[in-house]
Design an enzyme around this catalytic site. Sequence first.
Site, PDB file in Angstrom:
ATOM      1  N   SER A  75      -4.431   5.235   4.196  1.00  0.00           N
ATOM      2  CA  SER A  75      -4.708   6.491   4.825  1.00  0.00           C
ATOM      3  C   SER A  75      -5.894   7.299   4.134  1.00  0.00           C
ATOM      4  O   SER A  75      -6.372   8.195   4.809  1.00  0.00           O
ATOM      5  CB  SER A  75      -3.491   7.478   4.992  1.00  0.00           C
ATOM      6  N   LYS A  88      -8.681   7.812   6.174  1.00  0.00           N
ATOM      7  CA  LYS A  88      -8.888   8.782   7.409  1.00  0.00           C
ATOM      8  C   LYS A  88      -9.934   9.817   7.050  1.00  0.00           C
ATOM      9  O   LYS A  88     -10.361  10.306   8.141  1.00  0.00           O
ATOM     10  CB  LYS A  88      -7.460   9.147   7.681  1.00  0.00           C
ATOM     11  N   TYR A 132      -8.792   0.271  13.495  1.00  0.00           N
ATOM     12  CA  TYR A 132      -7.871   1.197  12.850  1.00  0.00           C
ATOM     13  C   TYR A 132      -7.340   0.562  11.537  1.00  0.00           C
ATOM     14  O   TYR A 132      -7.442   0.849  10.271  1.00  0.00           O
ATOM     15  CB  TYR A 132      -6.995   2.140  13.325  1.00  0.00           C
ATOM     16  N   TYR A 141       0.740  15.136   4.335  1.00  0.00           N
ATOM     17  CA  TYR A 141       1.838  15.167   5.529  1.00  0.00           C
ATOM     18  C   TYR A 141       2.795  16.335   5.191  1.00  0.00           C
ATOM     19  O   TYR A 141       2.391  17.450   5.034  1.00  0.00           O
ATOM     20  CB  TYR A 141       2.452  13.666   5.608  1.00  0.00           C
ATOM     21  N   VAL A 174      -0.565   4.946   1.576  1.00  0.00           N
ATOM     22  CA  VAL A 174       0.592   4.130   1.219  1.00  0.00           C
ATOM     23  C   VAL A 174       0.293   2.813   0.131  1.00  0.00           C
ATOM     24  O   VAL A 174       1.228   2.433  -0.097  1.00  0.00           O
ATOM     25  CB  VAL A 174       1.333   3.630   2.488  1.00  0.00           C
TER      26      VAL A 174
HETATM   27  O1  DON Z   1      -0.944   3.265   9.769  1.00  0.00           O
HETATM   28  C1  DON Z   1      -0.101   3.096   8.827  1.00  0.00           C
HETATM   29  O2  DON Z   1       0.795   3.261   8.769  1.00  0.00           O
HETATM   30  C2  DON Z   1      -1.028   2.784   7.457  1.00  0.00           C
HETATM   31  N1  DON Z   1      -2.324   2.043   7.755  1.00  0.00           N
HETATM   32  C3  DON Z   1      -1.725   3.862   6.610  1.00  0.00           C
HETATM   33  C4  DON Z   1      -0.709   5.036   6.375  1.00  0.00           C
HETATM   34  C5  DON Z   1      -0.766   5.792   5.079  1.00  0.00           C
HETATM   35  O3  DON Z   1      -1.370   5.246   4.115  1.00  0.00           O
HETATM   36  C6  DON Z   1       0.035   7.063   5.028  1.00  0.00           C
HETATM   37  N2  DON Z   1      -0.230   7.497   3.764  1.00  0.00           N
HETATM   38  N3  DON Z   1       0.460   8.055   2.822  1.00  0.00           N
END
Ligand code: DON
Length: 304
Positions: free
Chosen positions: A64, A67, A189, A240, A258
């Site tokens: 993330s 992003k 994405y 978040y 993550v």
């Molecule tokens: O879309 C997802 O769930 C992952 N590619 C990215 C989520 C993420 O890194 C949330 N951050 N803490």
Amino acid sequence: MPDFQAILESIYQDAKQASDKGIVATYIPELAHIDKNNFAIHLRTSNGKCYGVGDFNKLFSIQSISKVLALSKAISLIGESVWDRIDVEPSGHPFNQLALLEINNGIPRNPFINSGAIVIADILVSNLENPKEDFLNYVRELSGDASINFNIDVAHSEQSTGFKNFAAANLLKSYKNLNNPVDKVLDFYFYQCSIEMSCSQLSSVFYLFANNGKCLQNKLHLTGSQVKRVNALMLTCGFYDEAGEFAFEVGLPGKSGVGGGIVALLPDHFVISTWSPGLNVKGNSKLGMLALEQFTTKTKLSIF
Ligand code: DON
């Protein structure tokens, strides 16, 4: 000037001894086997000095954190019209929650929850000639580091298990907030999220947000007021439903992923990156947050 190297060393010693290192994300199968004993911090100051401890040259999945880079590229391509399709409010909910998207008629609360990032991906797919390649080149250009790349195994791993992202994209499509086909947008994405970097590369890539929009190569990518907005969003939405906690404990704009990475910055002063793959219950790196709290407490350097 604080003794940055000594401060990082002391944080590293504490982190190595932590009994609870959090839990590695398993919902993306390819991330499940990462050793949670990895730990790194890297600091790049605005006067060009770098400090590091632990595995700060080891690559990890930025997830993330990407992003923020996708948002920056979208803003530099279409400017303010990004905000016709995405709000700028903290969600107070997990990154993959869908209920608010329905309540808000297909307008994601912010660009850092998954649904918001999927709308940004749609913007990039519409406005870049070769979306994946052009986006990767943008990230490489920000740091002057052509070795940065996607991890195709991670991208495919998420492609085959990312059902909630498919749900989010379909929901967006039903509200007419996705212009391209669901599969095409999610393909972009998942690749975007699969980019790998070390903490040292991350500090370089994010340098423009601490430097009024000018990247490490001295090229202007965003205006001062665009950077102000991206940093405000990192502060209010970067973690978040733990964004308040991060501001409360650390006091810097930042973004987590993550894969266990966090990048945070103090405008005109520094960029700091941490990596510890074990996550807390909110999906943010447990020891990374702790390390950053110690850093801003020990150095007394935060936006507050
Ligand atoms: O879309 C997802 O769930 C992952 N590619 C990215 C989520 C993420 O890194 C949330 N951050 N803490």
